[in-house]
Scaffold this active site. Structure first.
Site, PDB file in Angstrom:
ATOM      1  CB  ALA A 153     -32.242  42.435  18.871  1.00  0.00           C
ATOM      2  CG  ASN A 198     -30.191  35.848  14.232  1.00  0.00           C
ATOM      3  OD1 ASN A 198     -30.047  35.296  13.081  1.00  0.00           O
ATOM      4  ND2 ASN A 198     -30.961  35.019  15.107  1.00  0.00           N
ATOM      5  CG  HIS A 241     -27.689  43.310  22.048  1.00  0.00           C
ATOM      6  ND1 HIS A 241     -27.162  42.046  22.428  1.00  0.00           N
ATOM      7  CD2 HIS A 241     -29.042  42.843  22.006  1.00  0.00           C
ATOM      8  CE1 HIS A 241     -28.018  41.095  22.325  1.00  0.00           C
ATOM      9  NE2 HIS A 241     -29.176  41.503  21.998  1.00  0.00           N
TER      10      HIS A 241
HETATM   11  N1  LIG Z   1     -32.086  39.604  13.378  1.00  0.00           N
HETATM   12  C1  LIG Z   1     -32.199  39.741  14.589  1.00  0.00           C
HETATM   13  O1  LIG Z   1     -31.643  40.453  15.451  1.00  0.00           O
HETATM   14  C2  LIG Z   1     -33.102  38.334  15.177  1.00  0.00           C
HETATM   15  C3  LIG Z   1     -33.829  38.938  16.377  1.00  0.00           C
HETATM   16  C4  LIG Z   1     -34.336  37.990  17.034  1.00  0.00           C
HETATM   17  C5  LIG Z   1     -34.773  36.741  16.287  1.00  0.00           C
HETATM   18  N2  LIG Z   1     -34.258  36.528  15.137  1.00  0.00           N
HETATM   19  C6  LIG Z   1     -34.377  35.272  14.491  1.00  0.00           C
HETATM   20  O2  LIG Z   1     -35.596  35.362  13.660  1.00  0.00           O
HETATM   21  C7  LIG Z   1     -36.387  33.968  13.439  1.00  0.00           C
HETATM   22  C8  LIG Z   1     -37.489  33.863  13.877  1.00  0.00           C
HETATM   23  O3  LIG Z   1     -37.698  34.249  15.251  1.00  0.00           O
HETATM   24  P1  LIG Z   1     -39.285  34.071  16.068  1.00  0.00           P
HETATM   25  O4  LIG Z   1     -38.838  34.589  17.445  1.00  0.00           O
HETATM   26  O5  LIG Z   1     -40.232  34.353  15.397  1.00  0.00           O
HETATM   27  O6  LIG Z   1     -38.969  32.483  16.315  1.00  0.00           O
HETATM   28  P2  LIG Z   1     -40.156  31.542  16.620  1.00  0.00           P
HETATM   29  O7  LIG Z   1     -39.469  30.297  17.045  1.00  0.00           O
HETATM   30  O8  LIG Z   1     -41.068  32.173  17.322  1.00  0.00           O
HETATM   31  O9  LIG Z   1     -40.934  31.014  15.133  1.00  0.00           O
HETATM   32  C9  LIG Z   1     -40.170  30.570  14.300  1.00  0.00           C
HETATM   33  C10 LIG Z   1     -40.934  29.651  13.135  1.00  0.00           C
HETATM   34  O10 LIG Z   1     -40.424  29.276  12.188  1.00  0.00           O
HETATM   35  C11 LIG Z   1     -40.935  27.940  12.064  1.00  0.00           C
HETATM   36  N3  LIG Z   1     -39.726  27.115  11.182  1.00  0.00           N
HETATM   37  C12 LIG Z   1     -38.516  26.748  11.746  1.00  0.00           C
HETATM   38  N4  LIG Z   1     -37.894  26.201  10.752  1.00  0.00           N
HETATM   39  C13 LIG Z   1     -38.598  26.240   9.438  1.00  0.00           C
HETATM   40  C14 LIG Z   1     -38.329  25.917   8.361  1.00  0.00           C
HETATM   41  N5  LIG Z   1     -37.190  25.287   7.992  1.00  0.00           N
HETATM   42  N6  LIG Z   1     -39.018  26.142   7.213  1.00  0.00           N
HETATM   43  C15 LIG Z   1     -40.314  26.811   7.556  1.00  0.00           C
HETATM   44  N7  LIG Z   1     -40.635  27.340   9.011  1.00  0.00           N
HETATM   45  C16 LIG Z   1     -39.792  26.925   9.874  1.00  0.00           C
HETATM   46  C17 LIG Z   1     -41.340  27.211  13.022  1.00  0.00           C
HETATM   47  O11 LIG Z   1     -42.220  26.057  13.101  1.00  0.00           O
HETATM   48  C18 LIG Z   1     -41.729  28.681  13.865  1.00  0.00           C
HETATM   49  O12 LIG Z   1     -43.298  28.726  13.894  1.00  0.00           O
HETATM   50  C19 LIG Z   1     -35.304  32.866  14.350  1.00  0.00           C
HETATM   51  O13 LIG Z   1     -34.408  32.536  13.314  1.00  0.00           O
HETATM   52  C20 LIG Z   1     -34.525  33.951  15.345  1.00  0.00           C
HETATM   53  O14 LIG Z   1     -33.252  33.543  15.565  1.00  0.00           O
HETATM   54  C21 LIG Z   1     -33.256  37.432  14.587  1.00  0.00           C
END
Ligand SMILES: NC(=O)c1ccc[n+]([C@@H]2O[C@H](COP(=O)([O-])OP(=O)(O)OC[C@H]3O[C@@H](n4cnc5c(N)ncnc54)[C@H](O)[C@@H]3O)[C@@H](O)[C@H]2O)c1
Length: 268
Positions: free
Chosen positions: A121, A189, A219
């Site tokens: 992000a 993250n 950010h």
């Molecule tokens: N790198 C970055 O800048 C950045 C930015 C935004 C989000 N993220 C991260 O990316 C990830 C995904 O974000 P999102 O918005 O798609 O989240 P989301 O909550 O919309 O989707 C996450 C999915 O993963 C599933 N899940 C959770 N734990 C699990 C496990 N142990 N095994 C299998 N499936 C599992 C959930 O059921 C859900 O369907 C999050 O951890 C979020 O913090 C990172």
């Protein structure tokens, strides 16, 4: 290349469609896994070339050359080492989870596997990487969000801050990324990506600002070093499926895939 996606939420969905629409036949989505089986099934149903639904993480790894993790910080701690041990590459979205398992980087080196970390992000990671080849004096991340975004933060609970009373911009926190990761895990993250690309969690400064005027997640990154000075500012739109996630994060993963699959590598 066969790709498996772990986590079929906001980011997983965007990536699954991108693989089908943008990268096929260079890559195809071989399987999906989610702890919530219905989410994986619903996503598979949306796609023209239906991937298999893996019932275990091991099955997903078995059917993939590259595993994309977009599940949770907790998931990364278990999944990343398994993927590397089974001689596959991994692209990680929940970057904060990697900070708890530094040994996975050594394992990847030993097994000659790759861990891809998209810029997520934020912007400016390319400059930070290049600048870190010489001396960096300071890296500062300032995150500005609406006060209610911090409602679940341990810091707010510990300090007994009433977010509903904030009627102007307030600097809630200023400290090392190491401390920020503990107090504001929902910011984990972005801070983790910066610390891995730059000078580490102890030396990266994080400022958290609650702004009642902010409708976006903003950010700002400031760097100073032997190269000179750099600032970047991103005003992110949240994703409708998960307002905590910025659309740019999903796009950065698509761009990372483009870099992995393409012959021209830009910004890496
Ligand atoms: N790198 C970055 O800048 C950045 C930015 C935004 C989000 N993220 C991260 O990316 C990830 C995904 O974000 P999102 O918005 O798609 O989240 P989301 O909550 O919309 O989707 C996450 C999915 O993963 C599933 N899940 C959770 N734990 C699990 C496990 N142990 N095994 C299998 N499936 C599992 C959930 O059921 C859900 O369907 C999050 O951890 C979020 O913090 C990172």
């Amino acid at each position: 290349m066969k790709i498996g996606i772990v986590g079929c939420g906001a980011i997983g969905k965007v990536l699954a469609h991108a693989i089908e629409e943008k990268f096929y036949p260079r890559a195809h989505l071989s399987s999906l896994y989610d702890i919530d089986l219905i989410k994986a099934e619903n996503l598979a149903r949306e796609l023209k070339r239906r991937p298999r639904i893996a019932l275990t993480i091991n099955k997903l790894i078995w059917h993939s050359h590259l595993v994309i993790e977009c599940a949770s910080v907790e998931a990364v701690k278990n999944i990343a080492p398994q993927v590397i041990k089974q001689n596959r590459d991994i692209l990680v979205m929940s970057v904060g989870g990697l900070l708890n398992i530094p040994e996975v980087f050594e394992l990847a080196q030993k097994n000659k596997r790759k861990i891809y970390i998209p810029s997520g992000a934020i912007g400016g990671i390319d400059v930070l990487r290049a600048a870190s080849m010489a001396k960096i004096n300071s890296v500062t991340l300032t995150t500005r969000k609406a006060p209610r975004s911090f409602a679940d933060s341990p810091y707010i609970k510990e300090k007994g801050i009433d977010l509903s009373k904030i009627d102007g911009e307030v600097l809630l926190f200023e400290g090392s990324a190491e401390e920020a990761l503990k107090w504001f895990p929902q910011n984990i993250n972005v801070s983790a990506t910066l610390t891995l690309a730059g000078i580490g969690a102890q030396h990266t400064l994080v400022r958290i600002v609650a702004s009642p005027f902010s409708t976006r997640n903003i950010h700002e990154i400031e760097l100073e070093g032997n190269f000179g000075k750099f600032t970047a500012r991103v005003e992110n739109f949240p994703m409708p499926e998960n307002p905590k996630t910025s659309y740019l994060a999903a796009l950065s993963a698509i761009a990372a895939l483009e870099n992995i699959l393409g012959n021209v590598k830009i910004g890496t």
